[in-house]
Write an enzyme that holds these catalytic residues in place. Sequence first.
Site, PDB file in Angstrom:
ATOM      1  N   TYR A 118      38.105  47.672  34.159  1.00 43.07           N
ATOM      2  CA  TYR A 118      37.447  48.189  32.950  1.00 43.07           C
ATOM      3  C   TYR A 118      36.087  48.846  33.216  1.00 43.07           C
ATOM      4  CZ  TYR A 118      41.006  46.208  29.773  1.00 43.07           C
ATOM      5  OH  TYR A 118      42.166  45.931  29.084  1.00 43.07           O
ATOM      6  N   ASP A 129      43.608  38.779  35.992  1.00 40.03           N
ATOM      7  CA  ASP A 129      44.705  38.436  35.062  1.00 40.03           C
ATOM      8  C   ASP A 129      46.000  38.215  35.857  1.00 40.03           C
ATOM      9  OD1 ASP A 129      46.112  38.137  32.702  1.00 40.03           O
ATOM     10  OD2 ASP A 129      45.946  40.221  32.067  1.00 40.03           O
ATOM     11  N   ILE A 140      38.989  32.360  41.143  1.00 44.36           N
ATOM     12  CA  ILE A 140      38.887  31.517  39.941  1.00 44.36           C
ATOM     13  C   ILE A 140      40.100  30.594  39.783  1.00 44.36           C
ATOM     14  CG2 ILE A 140      39.941  33.082  38.231  1.00 44.36           C
ATOM     15  CD1 ILE A 140      37.375  32.270  36.487  1.00 44.36           C
TER      16      ILE A 140
HETATM   17  N1  AR6 Z   1      39.109  35.312  41.001  1.00 43.30           N
HETATM   18  C1  AR6 Z   1      37.926  35.694  40.465  1.00 43.30           C
HETATM   19  N2  AR6 Z   1      37.617  36.971  40.175  1.00 43.30           N
HETATM   20  C2  AR6 Z   1      38.549  37.901  40.452  1.00 43.30           C
HETATM   21  C3  AR6 Z   1      39.811  37.609  41.010  1.00 43.30           C
HETATM   22  C4  AR6 Z   1      40.085  36.225  41.283  1.00 43.30           C
HETATM   23  N3  AR6 Z   1      41.242  35.828  41.798  1.00 43.30           N
HETATM   24  N4  AR6 Z   1      40.500  38.769  41.163  1.00 43.30           N
HETATM   25  C5  AR6 Z   1      39.698  39.766  40.734  1.00 43.30           C
HETATM   26  N5  AR6 Z   1      38.513  39.262  40.310  1.00 43.30           N
HETATM   27  P1  AR6 Z   1      39.525  42.799  36.526  1.00 43.30           P
HETATM   28  P2  AR6 Z   1      38.599  43.752  33.889  1.00 43.30           P
HETATM   29  C6  AR6 Z   1      37.328  39.933  39.754  1.00 43.30           C
HETATM   30  O1  AR6 Z   1      39.899  44.173  36.935  1.00 43.30           O
HETATM   31  O2  AR6 Z   1      37.667  44.713  34.519  1.00 43.30           O
HETATM   32  C7  AR6 Z   1      43.778  43.529  34.110  1.00 43.30           C
HETATM   33  O3  AR6 Z   1      44.851  44.372  34.429  1.00 43.30           O
HETATM   34  C8  AR6 Z   1      37.132  41.399  40.035  1.00 43.30           C
HETATM   35  O4  AR6 Z   1      36.563  41.587  41.323  1.00 43.30           O
HETATM   36  O5  AR6 Z   1      40.433  41.683  36.841  1.00 43.30           O
HETATM   37  O6  AR6 Z   1      38.086  42.886  32.766  1.00 43.30           O
HETATM   38  C9  AR6 Z   1      43.859  43.010  32.676  1.00 43.30           C
HETATM   39  O7  AR6 Z   1      45.187  42.776  32.275  1.00 43.30           O
HETATM   40  C10 AR6 Z   1      36.159  41.786  38.932  1.00 43.30           C
HETATM   41  O8  AR6 Z   1      34.800  41.515  39.300  1.00 43.30           O
HETATM   42  O9  AR6 Z   1      39.280  42.709  34.917  1.00 43.30           O
HETATM   43  C11 AR6 Z   1      43.233  44.123  31.905  1.00 43.30           C
HETATM   44  O10 AR6 Z   1      44.156  45.153  31.636  1.00 43.30           O
HETATM   45  C12 AR6 Z   1      36.524  40.844  37.783  1.00 43.30           C
HETATM   46  O11 AR6 Z   1      37.415  39.876  38.343  1.00 43.30           O
HETATM   47  C13 AR6 Z   1      42.156  44.642  32.831  1.00 43.30           C
HETATM   48  O12 AR6 Z   1      42.581  44.288  34.152  1.00 43.30           O
HETATM   49  C14 AR6 Z   1      37.201  41.521  36.622  1.00 43.30           C
HETATM   50  O13 AR6 Z   1      38.078  42.530  37.120  1.00 43.30           O
HETATM   51  C15 AR6 Z   1      40.824  43.960  32.591  1.00 43.30           C
HETATM   52  O14 AR6 Z   1      39.843  44.573  33.382  1.00 43.30           O
END
Ligand code: AR6
Length: 170
Positions: free
Chosen positions: A124, A33, A10
């Site tokens: 999450y 994040d 992203i």
């Molecule tokens: N681009 C797009 N999607 C991504 C990327 C990227 N660079 N990296 C990971 N994903 P997550 P959550 C996807 O864990 O479940 C953090 O520590 C990943 O594969 O990032 O909402 C925050 O600070 C997954 O499908 O977010 C919170 O504490 C999606 O992004 C917590 O994680 C969301 O995974 C939030 O957890």
Amino acid sequence: MSIQVVKGDITKQQVDAIVNAANSSLLGGGGVDGAIHRAAGAALLEACRAIRNKQGSCKTGEAVITIAGNLSAKFVIHTVGPVWNGGKSNEETLLKNAYQNSLQLAIDNNCTSIAFPNISTGIYHFPKDKAAAIAVQIVKDFAATHPSLEVRFVCYDEENYTLYQQLLVN
Ligand code: AR6
């Protein structure tokens, strides 16, 4: 409204706003994040701290908007998805609110394009199929009243990419 699905990172998207799957602290974390904060640089953390100083934490389902630092997007919209707790803690409504509030903030800031990650489906642990169905439904409903907004779902893993493609064929 055009709704697209891509597989990728992203932080690389050329859109007005990218959405961050943040936590209520707004001070960064792992997953997407962490990737967004690394790519955007220190100015993003500073902007998040300024919001925290003003309003405190960001509640689950709510969203805030900041500058995007070194990213090519103009804005980062930080939303907090729910932690999956077996489906008995209002998680579906909270995830809907996260998408809805992010879309509304994009419109309020004159964005014509927005990219979403798959909120809550990583750390999450929200079930990916349920989360994808909710995301697509909220975006389609929003499209009815905001036909000129382009929405891009950016899937990082194959499973999410396949789910979104299936949901958007029709
Ligand atoms: N681009 C797009 N999607 C991504 C990327 C990227 N660079 N990296 C990971 N994903 P997550 P959550 C996807 O864990 O479940 C953090 O520590 C990943 O594969 O990032 O909402 C925050 O600070 C997954 O499908 O977010 C919170 O504490 C999606 O992004 C917590 O994680 C969301 O995974 C939030 O957890």
